[in-house]
Motif scaffolding. Structure first.
Motif, PDB file in Angstrom:
ATOM      1  N   ASN A  85       0.822  -1.211   0.000  1.00 59.71           N
ATOM      2  CA  ASN A  85       0.000   0.000   0.000  1.00 59.71           C
ATOM      3  C   ASN A  85       0.858   1.264   0.000  1.00 59.71           C
ATOM      4  N   ALA A  86       2.045   1.171   0.584  1.00 60.57           N
ATOM      5  CA  ALA A  86       2.963   2.321   0.584  1.00 60.57           C
ATOM      6  C   ALA A  86       3.649   2.515  -0.759  1.00 60.57           C
ATOM      7  N   GLY A  87       3.544   1.518  -1.638  1.00 60.58           N
ATOM      8  CA  GLY A  87       4.183   1.609  -2.945  1.00 60.58           C
ATOM      9  C   GLY A  87       5.558   0.982  -3.012  1.00 60.58           C
ATOM     10  N   LEU A  88       5.866   0.110  -2.045  1.00 57.14           N
ATOM     11  CA  LEU A  88       7.161  -0.561  -2.018  1.00 57.14           C
ATOM     12  C   LEU A  88       7.075  -1.929  -2.672  1.00 57.14           C
ATOM     13  N   SER A  89       8.093  -2.308  -3.411  1.00 57.84           N
ATOM     14  CA  SER A  89       8.221  -3.678  -3.888  1.00 57.84           C
ATOM     15  C   SER A  89       8.504  -4.575  -2.686  1.00 57.84           C
ATOM     16  N   THR A  90       8.044  -5.828  -2.745  1.00 61.16           N
ATOM     17  CA  THR A  90       8.105  -6.695  -1.566  1.00 61.16           C
ATOM     18  C   THR A  90       8.869  -7.988  -1.839  1.00 61.16           C
ATOM     19  N   SER A  91       9.592  -8.412  -0.814  1.00 55.31           N
ATOM     20  CA  SER A  91      10.318  -9.681  -0.859  1.00 55.31           C
ATOM     21  C   SER A  91      10.149 -10.378   0.482  1.00 55.31           C
ATOM     22  N   LEU A  92      10.140 -11.705   0.460  1.00 50.68           N
ATOM     23  CA  LEU A  92      10.086 -12.505   1.681  1.00 50.68           C
ATOM     24  C   LEU A  92      11.327 -13.376   1.765  1.00 50.68           C
ATOM     25  N   ASP A  93      11.923 -13.434   2.948  1.00 49.44           N
ATOM     26  CA  ASP A  93      13.050 -14.326   3.215  1.00 49.44           C
ATOM     27  C   ASP A  93      12.543 -15.541   3.978  1.00 49.44           C
ATOM     28  N   LEU A  94      12.888 -16.726   3.483  1.00 50.13           N
ATOM     29  CA  LEU A  94      12.516 -17.985   4.125  1.00 50.13           C
ATOM     30  C   LEU A  94      13.774 -18.773   4.476  1.00 50.13           C
ATOM     31  N   ILE A  95      13.670 -19.585   5.520  1.00 48.96           N
ATOM     32  CA  ILE A  95      14.743 -20.508   5.907  1.00 48.96           C
ATOM     33  C   ILE A  95      14.158 -21.914   5.948  1.00 48.96           C
ATOM     34  N   TYR A  96      14.872 -22.868   5.354  1.00 47.42           N
ATOM     35  CA  TYR A  96      14.430 -24.262   5.427  1.00 47.42           C
ATOM     36  C   TYR A  96      15.504 -25.114   6.086  1.00 47.42           C
ATOM     37  N   GLY A  97      15.060 -26.205   6.702  1.00 46.33           N
ATOM     38  CA  GLY A  97      15.994 -27.131   7.340  1.00 46.33           C
ATOM     39  C   GLY A  97      16.133 -26.941   8.832  1.00 46.33           C
ATOM     40  N   THR A  98      15.288 -26.110   9.448  1.00 46.46           N
ATOM     41  CA  THR A  98      15.327 -25.927  10.903  1.00 46.46           C
ATOM     42  C   THR A  98      15.057 -27.263  11.594  1.00 46.46           C
ATOM     43  N   PRO A  99      15.801 -27.612  12.645  1.00 46.24           N
ATOM     44  CA  PRO A  99      15.510 -28.847  13.379  1.00 46.24           C
ATOM     45  C   PRO A  99      14.030 -28.910  13.777  1.00 46.24           C
ATOM     46  N   GLY A 100      13.403 -30.027  13.450  1.00 46.36           N
ATOM     47  CA  GLY A 100      11.990 -30.206  13.772  1.00 46.36           C
ATOM     48  C   GLY A 100      11.042 -29.773  12.677  1.00 46.36           C
TER      49      GLY A 100
END
Length: 410
Positions: A176-191
């Motif tokens: 809504n502010a007009g910013l491009s968006t990215s998400l950071d994910l991590i895989y392989g966490t114990p459990g």
């Protein structure tokens, strides 16, 4: 935290052997503060209460001005910045006005190219709608949100403070502010199960960000999580589990319209992170802040790690660089391969065989041809792209990128 690399002493005045600015120029701004230190993190970060006067978040933007001014002097004004990235730590632990202040001084000293990409990392619990509006008004174009997982028990293992419900709110505010968006994910966490990972990917896609990064967890010995693994409290990561989750990421993200452009990064068309590309293409950048690394025309240098020591050097009109290394032509060629092979655009099949303006010899070409044909036969390089003169990793090759690099270097 990891030790700084070895190197030779850096000049006190920060001078460099080559300041010709004939390559794209970027800036990285390191903000070393966090509310808490996540158990897996081995970055140069500190909780603000452990440092005391002389190294507090409230002072940090003004302290950075000294290094920005130094860089402008060393580079004789440099050239306009094409990308700027605020990382950490938690850049959004600072007030939005502080980030705007730092950005304004970077523009004053260097200027920005038209359409410059200006990004910051953000932890979900540290921003709200007004904060993100302020960033947009200051000139930021992009925000990368540290989602990590959509599963509560995984977030707890990682010592993350936010809840899964917070992330969609932040993405909506940013959009809504007009910013491009990215998400950071991590895989392989114990459990973390395969279903947990699929759920995280599904939730990320449902927010329709422009860009998604997915990194396999590496557990370093000196971290809290590393000690938990050592004592048997948590299991170590499993390479087969990491590989399976990477393959799931490729499958799910590509089906949703995201394309990989670097081994750990996917985007919608035209939304590749240009700052990421600056690193992988081995362009020039100056890293500002404690422990930040820089690269200018084959000279790599890195700052002292502790925020107080960094600030003290600047206060005394000294470069905060701890040491540096000047790469040989061979080392620069090897780095070009190590970095460039990670990109979906790949590299010419002659990359690293000769210096600028030189042609590789017949024996070198024959040796490289044999290597690339073998790598393609083993399923690590795309044979169709290789037939057109480019080395491009296959999915299997992405999983074994280090193997490909070692073979090309040998």
């Amino acid at each position: 935290m990891p030790k700084l690399p070895d190197g030779v002493e850096a000049p006190v005045d920060g001078s460099l052997p080559d300041i010709s600015m004939n390559k794209p120029f970027s800036a990285y701004v390191h903000v070393p503060f966090c509310q808490v230190r996540c158990g897996y993190c081995d970055f140069n970060t500190y909780t603000s209460h452990e440092l005391g006067p002389g190294a507090t978040p409230g002072e940090y933007d003004n302290q950075l001005l000294g290094e920005i001014a130094l860089a402008g002097q060393v580079l004789d004004g440099g050239r306009p910045l094409e990308t700027i990235f605020f990382g950490g730590g938690t850049p959004t632990y600072l007030r939005a006005g502080q980030l705007a202040h730092i950005l304004g001084v970077l523009e004053l000293v260097f200027g920005f190219e038209d359409g410059a990409e200006i990004s910051t990392e953000a932890n979900p619990e540290t921003v709200d709608e007004e904060y993100l509006k302020t960033l947009k008004e200051a000139g930021f174009t992009r925000v990368s949100v540290g989602m990590q997982s959509a599963t509560s028990h995984v977030l707890a293992t990682l010592d993350r403070l936010h809840t899964p419900e917070r992330v969609p709110m932040v993405i909506d505010w940013a959009r809504n502010a007009g910013l491009s968006t990215s998400l950071d994910l991590i895989y392989g966490t114990p459990g973390e199960s395969l279903d947990d990972w699929r759920h995280s990917l599904s939730e990320a896609i449902s927010m329709s960000p422009d860009h998604i990064s997915a990194y396999g967890l590496g557990i370093e010995p000196g971290t809290k999580m590393g000690q938990q693994v050592k004592r048997g409290i948590l299991p170590d990561t499993d390479p087969d589990d990491l590989a399976a989750k990477y393959e799931i990421a490729e499958e799910v993200l590509s089906e949703a319209g995201y394309s990989w452009y670097e081994v750990s990064n996917w985007s919608k068309p035209g939304h590749e992170a240009r700052h990421n590309m600056a690193y992988w293409r081995n362009n020039n950048w100056w890293g500002f802040g404690p422990g930040a690394h820089s690269h200018i025309n084959g000279t790599r240098f890195w700052n002292v790690k502790h925020p107080r020591a960094w600030a003290e050097r600047l206060k005394n009109d000294q470069s905060p660089a701890a040491a540096r290394e000047i790469l040989s032509p061979q080392e620069r060629a090897e780095e070009d391969i190590m970095l460039g092979i990670r990109l979906a655009e790949g590299l010419p099949d002659t990359a690293g065989l000769a210096g600028p303006g030189e042609a590789p010899g017949r024996a070198e070409l024959a040796k490289r041809r044999h290597k690339t044909m073998t790598l393609a036969h083993d399923g690590l390089l795309d044979p169709r792209r290789l037939a057109n003169g480019r080395m491009v990793l296959t999915l299997k090759g992405r999983l074994l990128a280090d193997t490909v690099i070692r073979e090309l270097w040998d």
